[in-house]
Scaffold this motif. Structure first.
Motif, PDB file in Angstrom:
ATOM      1  N   GLN A 117      18.921  32.336  54.375  1.00 31.20           N
ATOM      2  CA  GLN A 117      18.843  32.980  53.075  1.00 31.20           C
ATOM      3  C   GLN A 117      17.476  32.694  52.473  1.00 31.20           C
ATOM      4  N   PRO A 118      16.614  33.692  52.322  1.00 29.97           N
ATOM      5  CA  PRO A 118      15.287  33.439  51.748  1.00 29.97           C
ATOM      6  C   PRO A 118      15.376  33.020  50.289  1.00 29.97           C
ATOM      7  N   ILE A 119      14.469  32.132  49.910  1.00 28.76           N
ATOM      8  CA  ILE A 119      14.238  31.787  48.516  1.00 28.76           C
ATOM      9  C   ILE A 119      12.989  32.534  48.069  1.00 28.76           C
ATOM     10  N   GLY A 120      13.055  33.181  46.931  1.00 29.51           N
ATOM     11  CA  GLY A 120      11.913  33.931  46.434  1.00 29.51           C
ATOM     12  C   GLY A 120      11.019  33.074  45.563  1.00 29.51           C
ATOM     13  N   ALA A 121       9.734  33.394  45.565  1.00 29.56           N
ATOM     14  CA  ALA A 121       8.796  32.688  44.691  1.00 29.56           C
ATOM     15  C   ALA A 121       9.082  33.036  43.231  1.00 29.56           C
ATOM     16  N   VAL A 122       8.827  32.085  42.362  1.00 32.29           N
ATOM     17  CA  VAL A 122       8.956  32.327  40.919  1.00 32.29           C
ATOM     18  C   VAL A 122       7.753  33.117  40.411  1.00 32.29           C
ATOM     19  N   THR A 123       6.565  32.753  40.878  1.00 29.01           N
ATOM     20  CA  THR A 123       5.351  33.410  40.405  1.00 29.01           C
ATOM     21  C   THR A 123       4.576  34.017  41.571  1.00 29.01           C
ATOM     22  N   VAL A 124       3.795  35.007  41.282  1.00 30.41           N
ATOM     23  CA  VAL A 124       3.010  35.702  42.299  1.00 30.41           C
ATOM     24  C   VAL A 124       2.045  34.725  42.966  1.00 30.41           C
ATOM     25  N   GLY A 125       2.132  34.648  44.287  1.00 31.11           N
ATOM     26  CA  GLY A 125       1.244  33.785  45.037  1.00 31.11           C
ATOM     27  C   GLY A 125       1.407  32.305  44.757  1.00 31.11           C
ATOM     28  N   LEU A 126       2.491  31.915  44.108  1.00 32.84           N
ATOM     29  CA  LEU A 126       2.725  30.522  43.685  1.00 32.84           C
ATOM     30  C   LEU A 126       1.620  30.031  42.744  1.00 32.84           C
ATOM     31  N   VAL A 158       6.034  28.265  29.123  1.00 29.46           N
ATOM     32  CA  VAL A 158       6.369  29.646  28.795  1.00 29.46           C
ATOM     33  C   VAL A 158       6.779  30.402  30.050  1.00 29.46           C
ATOM     34  N   MET A 159       6.061  30.184  31.150  1.00 26.15           N
ATOM     35  CA  MET A 159       6.399  30.844  32.414  1.00 26.15           C
ATOM     36  C   MET A 159       7.773  30.389  32.904  1.00 26.15           C
ATOM     37  N   MET A 160       8.057  29.100  32.779  1.00 24.90           N
ATOM     38  CA  MET A 160       9.360  28.592  33.203  1.00 24.90           C
ATOM     39  C   MET A 160      10.467  29.182  32.341  1.00 24.90           C
ATOM     40  N   ARG A 161      10.233  29.281  31.043  1.00 33.18           N
ATOM     41  CA  ARG A 161      11.239  29.878  30.165  1.00 33.18           C
ATOM     42  C   ARG A 161      11.508  31.327  30.562  1.00 33.18           C
ATOM     43  N   ARG A 162      10.452  32.084  30.823  1.00 32.97           N
ATOM     44  CA  ARG A 162      10.629  33.490  31.203  1.00 32.97           C
ATOM     45  C   ARG A 162      11.424  33.627  32.499  1.00 32.97           C
ATOM     46  N   ALA A 163      11.136  32.746  33.456  1.00 35.48           N
ATOM     47  CA  ALA A 163      11.860  32.792  34.721  1.00 35.48           C
ATOM     48  C   ALA A 163      13.343  32.496  34.505  1.00 35.48           C
ATOM     49  N   LEU A 164      13.641  31.495  33.703  1.00 36.73           N
ATOM     50  CA  LEU A 164      15.037  31.159  33.416  1.00 36.73           C
ATOM     51  C   LEU A 164      15.748  32.309  32.714  1.00 36.73           C
ATOM     52  N   GLU A 165      15.064  32.967  31.804  1.00 42.03           N
ATOM     53  CA  GLU A 165      15.660  34.114  31.110  1.00 42.03           C
ATOM     54  C   GLU A 165      15.912  35.265  32.077  1.00 42.03           C
TER      55      GLU A 165
END
Length: 428
Positions: A117-126, A158-165
């Motif tokens: 099962q692949p895990i996707g990156a949270v942000t582009v290019g990490l 802020v990026m972490m909050r957006r990902a969680l949302e």
């Protein structure tokens, strides 16, 4: 032959029973079952577990096939008793689009040794600057539900909050590599007495703990799920314990090497002990074991991180961080948790199969060992004792910290939907 009878195994360490596999399903469980038309495995004294599930594996493909491929990594997984693994996104190219995760998913299907099962990156290019295509990866054929920039921390709040949302909308989870980058610049090992004596840059516990504290508060604020990768300090345990007491939806994992090894081993300057997060102190190890036993830490995950010989056989400062772990994980857990009385085999099944499957939503895995369930199963001989010899690994890489160390237990058989992928300790 479509039928297999496992005779006399202790199911989850309980009473000895016979288990009949018919096709891809557990057909019957009982005593004195008929073996007519079935291949028989005499399993007296062995433990029958649900197939293990690893929520944190690096398969390296695409891009670093010199260290591992999906095929070799899943062969290593089957050798270690795993029927499903979650492949981290730090590949080349990064798994930050539907196209890349579908490629990894397809390669897993083709391998046939365990589900991938692949895990996707949270942000582009990490890179931590822009959210990746989370929705597209979730809606792809791979059906991604877990997202992580593992190897790098999503350090921007802020990026972490957006990902969680974002992942909240479809019940996904963000798996955080908790490492405040500004506190770990030039870090080579755990910050403490040993690092001071050796003159190596220290990786302080607070660099992990501060990110975990921030993220559990963000998860509470958003009402979303956060998972903590490779938790490694006593302080991190206390933060997660506090968060759970508040009802925050947080889960956490610990690696086998953080349950057994300490930073004292770094005195050898052997890069095989270089890992991120670093090996910590004996106090941390004991706290991690107790937290895994009491459920504060939910699961064991390998953080299987293969590297080619040249990336490890060099001076400490230049060496890559990481250890292979799929083929030794169950043995380390037996030594640190079962033989110390902290967990029984039912507890091992919970931490290494049921809960990781639940966190990652691995369909058909982490299911009870009962009639009518998918025959994803692992047989282990707990009485076995032997020295670890990486020359016999199925993984393409050999960077194990356990070479020459005697460990207990040996996986003898692994079944993926009724089909044996490992037979008598050898890949089918």
């Amino acid at each position: 032959m479509s039928k297999t009878l496992i005779r006399g195994a202790k199911v989850l360490g309980g009473e000895a029973q016979d288990v009949l596999i018919d096709g891809d399903t557990i057909a019957q469980i009982g005593t004195g079952l008929s073996d007519e038309g079935a291949r028989v495995i005499e399993a007296e004294g062995q433990i029958l577990l649900p197939g293990l599930v690893d929520l944190h594996t690096h398969l390296r493909e695409p891009g670093r096939e010199d260290s591992e491929t999906v095929l070799t990594g899943t062969r290593a997984a089957a050798s270690g008793g795993y029927t499903a693994v979650f492949a981290m996104a730090n590949t080349f190219p990064v798994a930050d689009t539907a196209g890349v995760v579908e490629q990894v998913y397809r390669l897993g299907k083709e391998s046939g040794y365990c589900d991938v099962q692949p895990i996707g990156a949270v942000t582009v290019g990490l890179e931590g600057k822009k959210l990746a295509e989370l929705g597209a990866m979730h809606e792809s054929a791979a059906g991604v539900t877990v997202f992580s920039d593992d190897g790098k921390c999503v350090d921007d709040a802020v990026m972490m909050r957006r990902a969680l949302e974002y992942v909240k909308a479809f019940g996904g989870v963000v798996a955080q590599h908790a490492q405040e980058p500004r506190l770990t610049e030039g870090a080579q090992m755990n910050e403490g007495v040993v690092s001071a004596e050796l003159g190596l840059g220290g990786w302080p516990a607070v660099a992990e703990e501060s990110i975990i504290a921030r993220d559990v508060l963000l998860a509470e604020h958003v009402g979303s799920r956060v998972h903590i990768c490779h938790l490694s300090t006593a302080g991190s345990v206390e933060i997660v314990r506090w968060a759970k007491s508040r009802g925050i939806d947080v889960t956490a994992e610990v690696t086998p090497h953080h349950l057994l090894l300490t930073d004292e081993l770094v005195r050898s300057y052997n890069p095989v002990y270089k890992v991120n997060p670093p090996l910590r102190t004996e106090r941390d190890v004991m706290a991690l074991r107790e937290a895994l036993a009491d459920g504060t830490i939910d699961i064991v995950a390998t953080d299987h991180a293969p590297h080619p010989h040249e990336d490890k056989d060099c001076e400490w400062a230049a060496a890559a961080m990481g250890m292979v772990g799929l083929e030794t994980a169950l043995s380390v857990v037996q030594q640190t948790m079962v033989e110390t009385g902290l967990l029984d085999w039912a507890g091992v099944a919970d931490r290494m199969s049921f809960k990781p499957a639940q966190i990652g939503q691995a369909k058909g895995h982490g299911r009870p060992v009962s009639a009518g369930e998918p025959a994803n199963l692992t047989l282990v001989d707990p009485a076995y004792r032997g020295e670890v010899d990486p020359a016999g690994f199925a993984s393409r890489s050999r960077n194990t910290p356990y070479e020459g160390r005697e460990l207990p237990g040996r996986v003898t058989h692994t079944f993926l939907r009724g089909r044996a992928t490992l037979v008598d300790g050898k890949l089918a």
